[in-house]
Motif scaffolding. Structure first.
Motif, PDB file in Angstrom:
ATOM      1  N   UNK A  33      39.225  45.327  38.310  1.00 31.91           N
ATOM      2  CA  UNK A  33      37.878  45.825  38.593  1.00 31.91           C
ATOM      3  C   UNK A  33      37.410  46.584  37.357  1.00 31.91           C
ATOM      4  N   UNK A  34      36.235  46.252  36.858  1.00 32.40           N
ATOM      5  CA  UNK A  34      35.807  46.839  35.586  1.00 32.40           C
ATOM      6  C   UNK A  34      34.293  46.998  35.565  1.00 32.40           C
ATOM      7  N   UNK A  35      33.810  47.716  34.554  1.00 32.53           N
ATOM      8  CA  UNK A  35      32.377  47.959  34.360  1.00 32.53           C
ATOM      9  C   UNK A  35      32.135  48.205  32.870  1.00 32.53           C
ATOM     10  N   UNK A  82      38.389  42.763  28.837  1.00 27.74           N
ATOM     11  CA  UNK A  82      39.248  42.891  30.027  1.00 27.74           C
ATOM     12  C   UNK A  82      40.563  42.121  29.852  1.00 27.74           C
ATOM     13  N   UNK A  83      40.791  41.629  28.645  1.00 25.31           N
ATOM     14  CA  UNK A  83      42.041  40.928  28.364  1.00 25.31           C
ATOM     15  C   UNK A  83      42.146  39.595  29.074  1.00 25.31           C
ATOM     16  N   UNK A  84      41.017  38.895  29.217  1.00 29.13           N
ATOM     17  CA  UNK A  84      40.973  37.625  29.941  1.00 29.13           C
ATOM     18  C   UNK A  84      40.735  36.505  28.936  1.00 29.13           C
ATOM     19  N   UNK A  85      41.713  35.619  28.779  1.00 31.65           N
ATOM     20  CA  UNK A  85      41.610  34.588  27.741  1.00 31.65           C
ATOM     21  C   UNK A  85      41.407  33.187  28.309  1.00 31.65           C
ATOM     22  N   UNK A  90      29.293  52.125  36.129  1.00 36.93           N
ATOM     23  CA  UNK A  90      30.369  52.941  36.699  1.00 36.93           C
ATOM     24  C   UNK A  90      29.886  53.752  37.897  1.00 36.93           C
ATOM     25  N   UNK A  91      28.587  54.025  37.971  1.00 37.51           N
ATOM     26  CA  UNK A  91      28.046  54.856  39.056  1.00 37.51           C
ATOM     27  C   UNK A  91      28.145  54.180  40.412  1.00 37.51           C
ATOM     28  N   UNK A  92      28.398  52.884  40.446  1.00 33.95           N
ATOM     29  CA  UNK A  92      28.543  52.179  41.723  1.00 33.95           C
ATOM     30  C   UNK A  92      29.821  52.602  42.439  1.00 33.95           C
ATOM     31  N   UNK A  93      30.867  52.890  41.676  1.00 33.96           N
ATOM     32  CA  UNK A  93      32.191  53.127  42.250  1.00 33.96           C
ATOM     33  C   UNK A  93      32.207  54.212  43.328  1.00 33.96           C
ATOM     34  N   UNK A  94      31.630  55.406  43.079  1.00 29.75           N
ATOM     35  CA  UNK A  94      31.659  56.436  44.131  1.00 29.75           C
ATOM     36  C   UNK A  94      30.926  56.016  45.413  1.00 29.75           C
ATOM     37  N   UNK A  95      29.986  55.086  45.291  1.00 30.65           N
ATOM     38  CA  UNK A  95      29.211  54.643  46.447  1.00 30.65           C
ATOM     39  C   UNK A  95      29.998  53.699  47.354  1.00 30.65           C
ATOM     40  N   UNK A 116      42.959  32.142  44.406  1.00 35.84           N
ATOM     41  CA  UNK A 116      41.990  32.687  43.456  1.00 35.84           C
ATOM     42  C   UNK A 116      42.578  33.822  42.623  1.00 35.84           C
ATOM     43  N   UNK A 117      42.112  33.916  41.386  1.00 32.44           N
ATOM     44  CA  UNK A 117      42.276  35.116  40.578  1.00 32.44           C
ATOM     45  C   UNK A 117      40.913  35.803  40.573  1.00 32.44           C
ATOM     46  N   UNK A 118      40.824  36.960  41.219  1.00 32.02           N
ATOM     47  CA  UNK A 118      39.530  37.593  41.457  1.00 32.02           C
ATOM     48  C   UNK A 118      39.326  38.769  40.502  1.00 32.02           C
ATOM     49  N   UNK A 119      38.203  38.742  39.785  1.00 33.61           N
ATOM     50  CA  UNK A 119      37.809  39.823  38.890  1.00 33.61           C
ATOM     51  C   UNK A 119      36.478  40.375  39.406  1.00 33.61           C
TER      52      UNK A 119
END
Length: 394
Positions: free
Chosen positions: A58-60, A105-108, A36-41, A27-30
């Motif tokens: 990983x992006x938001x 996200x640079x995904x083509x 963004x507030x999820x990240x600290x949690x 798999x290529x996992x994205x």
């Protein structure tokens, strides 16, 4: 190519992480965080740390991205003018544009699979479901809870933007029957409790020294602020009665009480109550619930909480806490665990007796009956992550 969409936080990682880890070589996992507030949690969560290692990206969404359209969309929702529905649809598609998401996200390429928990009906999931090159979308559980029919409560149709939904148990089928065809329901269980996975996830904690020989884990939902203000006195009183009994019982002198607070139902008012009691008797832990359950001698869960099942997956005596604020609120009076037959309930009069039996008499027949009943509903002796992988690969 896989897109994992996380809506709120940690509970959404437990089921899916061992499955993606098993399939990581193919798999290529994205990973798409809704904000963004999820990240600290989640950034210290062991599941997230593993996902971070195997993910391509990983992006938001950026805060300022589509800001004008977001403000206009919010305004239209406030004024609720039906004549503007076409405009609302136009704005929705401008904000939730899959092509722009990929470009950012640079995904083509195209996403083949999307995974998200079955409570996620966000506009992004809808957009992916309606996308011209639609991926196969799987919903999965964010807790080990199975839904049984409550007397006087009808199952209702849930909005699902997915092709298949993974379920914990075959007993879930009735609940989901109004929302999706039976052929698309996949009863697998919970991969997060696979023995190989628990060993991998918590191997670094195996030799952890515990200060107390005996441990009670209390998975507590702090519902202050979620119920009518006048009912909060019942929550306060329930917790005070429990703590008074615990700290005053000599048998529990060498027992450590560890609180694990629900990640979303976490109003700090509970802490004001706990601070009235000797802090040598209790502590609050941020460690994962599954890990804490394996270390505890007994588990107490809030009423109707799936944490009771975490205790039973760990093969520990598991007790359901009482709740005294029924009148005038919309909460069911009978828990899912009571309906399924796995609940052993605490009340104001049996706290000392039941905790003593749970901690010092684990071989008591009541705990054996509880565990046997649990095993009839939840299959626990199979590699669930491998089973899920095989279904996906079909």
């Amino acid at each position: 190519n896989v897109l994992l969409v996380i809506r709120k936080g940690q509970p959404e990682l437990d089921w899916i992480t061992p499955v993606l880890y098993q399939m990581r070589s193919t798999l290529n996992i994205y990973i798409f965080l809704s904000t963004e507030t999820i990240l600290p949690k989640i950034e210290k969560n062991p599941n997230y740390l593993i996902l971070k290692q195997i993910a391509k990206k990983i992006f938001w969404p950026k805060k300022m991205e589509n800001l004008f359209w977001k403000i206009l969309s919010k305004f239209l929702r406030i004024i609720k003018i039906n004549i503007l529905s076409n405009l609302s649809t136009f704005i929705y598609k401008r904000i939730h544009n899959v092509e722009n998401l990929k470009k950012n996200i640079g995904f083509n390429q195209e996403f083949d699979f999307v995974f998200t928990e079955y409570g996620n009906n966000s506009s992004w999931i809808k957009a992916l479901f309606e996308y011209k090159k639609k991926p196969i979308i799987f919903n999965y559980p964010s807790s080990p809870l199975t839904f049984f029919q409550r007397k006087g409560y009808e199952f209702y149709r849930k909005k699902l933007f997915c092709d298949y939904v993974f379920l914990i148990s075959k007993y879930d089928f009735s609940f989901w029957s109004k929302s999706i065809n039976k052929e698309k329901m996949l009863s697998v269980g919970h991969p997060g409790y696979d023995k190989w996975w628990l060993n991998k996830l918590y191997h670094s904690n195996k030799k952890e020294n515990l200060k107390k020989e005996k441990i009670i884990l209390f998975a507590y939902n702090s519902d202050f602020g979620l119920i009518p203000k006048e009912k909060e006195k019942y929550l306060e009183n329930d917790l005070r009665i429990f703590m008074n009994t615990f700290v005053s019982t000599k048998k529990f002198k060498d027992v450590k009480l560890i609180f694990k607070i629900h990640p979303f139902r976490n109003n700090l008012k509970y802490l004001k109550i706990l601070n009235n009691f000797n802090k040598n008797c209790w502590e609050i832990s941020n460690k994962p619930l599954i890990f804490l359950a394996t270390k505890a001698n007994a588990i107490i869960s809030s009423f109707d909480s799936s944490a009771l099942l975490d205790g039973l997956y760990a093969k520990k005596p598991s007790i359901e806490f009482f709740r005294s604020y029924y009148d005038g609120v919309n909460y069911p009076k009978i828990s899912q665990h009571k309906i399924s037959g796995v609940s052993i309930s605490l009340n104001k009069n049996n706290i000392k007796k039941l905790l003593t039996e749970a901690i010092f008499d684990r071989n008591n027949s009541k705990w054996k009956r509880q565990l046997n009943r649990f095993k009839k509903i939840y299959s626990t002796n199979v590699d669930k992550s491998n089973e899920a992988c095989e279904i996906i690969n079909k």
